[in-house]
Write a protein that holds these residues in place. Sequence first.
Motif, PDB file in Angstrom:
ATOM      1  N   TYR A 127      71.897  24.664  65.765  1.00  0.00           N
ATOM      2  CA  TYR A 127      71.365  25.370  67.002  1.00  0.00           C
ATOM      3  C   TYR A 127      69.679  25.625  67.022  1.00  0.00           C
TER       4      TYR A 127
ATOM      5  N   MET B   7      68.446  22.681  68.502  1.00  0.00           N
ATOM      6  CA  MET B   7      68.475  22.787  70.037  1.00  0.00           C
ATOM      7  C   MET B   7      67.039  23.940  70.600  1.00  0.00           C
ATOM      8  N   GLU B   8      67.016  24.762  69.779  1.00  0.00           N
ATOM      9  CA  GLU B   8      65.901  25.661  70.160  1.00  0.00           C
ATOM     10  C   GLU B   8      64.527  24.730  69.907  1.00  0.00           C
TER      11      GLU B   8
ATOM     12  N   MET C 237      78.201  24.701  71.767  1.00  0.00           N
ATOM     13  CA  MET C 237      76.730  24.423  71.465  1.00  0.00           C
ATOM     14  C   MET C 237      76.259  23.709  72.808  1.00  0.00           C
TER      15      MET C 237
ATOM     16  N   ALA D 170      75.788  26.789  75.016  1.00  0.00           N
ATOM     17  CA  ALA D 170      74.378  27.259  74.475  1.00  0.00           C
ATOM     18  C   ALA D 170      72.997  26.501  75.103  1.00  0.00           C
TER      19      ALA D 170
ATOM     20  N   TYR E 113      70.354  30.147  71.879  1.00  0.00           N
ATOM     21  CA  TYR E 113      70.456  29.503  70.601  1.00  0.00           C
ATOM     22  C   TYR E 113      70.685  30.393  69.428  1.00  0.00           C
ATOM     23  N   ASP E 114      71.519  31.449  69.669  1.00  0.00           N
ATOM     24  CA  ASP E 114      72.061  32.392  68.660  1.00  0.00           C
ATOM     25  C   ASP E 114      73.360  31.624  68.098  1.00  0.00           C
ATOM     26  N   SER E 115      73.646  31.268  66.935  1.00  0.00           N
ATOM     27  CA  SER E 115      74.633  30.647  66.335  1.00  0.00           C
ATOM     28  C   SER E 115      75.824  31.568  65.836  1.00  0.00           C
TER      29      SER E 115
END
Length: 185
Positions: free
Chosen positions: A86, A89-90, A162, A165, A171-173
């Motif tokens: 995550y 990803m951010e 994911m 998201a 991007y909060d896992s």
Amino acid sequence: MNIVVTSKEDILKASRELIRQQGWSAINIRSVAAACGVSVGSIYNYFDSKAALVSATVESVWGEIFRHPKDETVFQDTQACIGWIYGQMEYGNKQYPGFFTLHSLGFMSEDKVDGKLRMQQTWQHILDALCTVLKRDARIRSGVFIEQFTAERFADVLFSLMLSALLRQDYDSTTAQELVRMTLY
């Protein structure tokens, strides 16, 4: 100042920088050649078309976003791995705004088979790695995975979260982390 390109990686690096500065529409043979300080023909020595250049650039961006971390322990703990994914990803969204949605949607048409294939290969690589981490994680309860609930199916659920998201740019896992927590001792 332009730098003379001597390799495929130099071309991809220049392409990634063009995307960062100007967005995806900036990627074409002429603009990349200009950014590299070489002739258009030099780019064609490495890529036979704009589609090939764009596909290789997409793969290169994915590779940069999900480059192997220096701390290998991330791949021993599922929760740490998910947090890392995550976070990457951010990072990817900050470095390449709109990358995840723009290229995914752009490669869904029939004429972009190579780009779609590269994207699917990258996704499969991430999914396989996630599954490996699940199987390796010593904190996962013994017997939690059964015929109807395999590590592969659970990895697929986590990966689907994911992808969702990515599209939402969230991007909060926490949700994925909580699902994993249910499988721990």
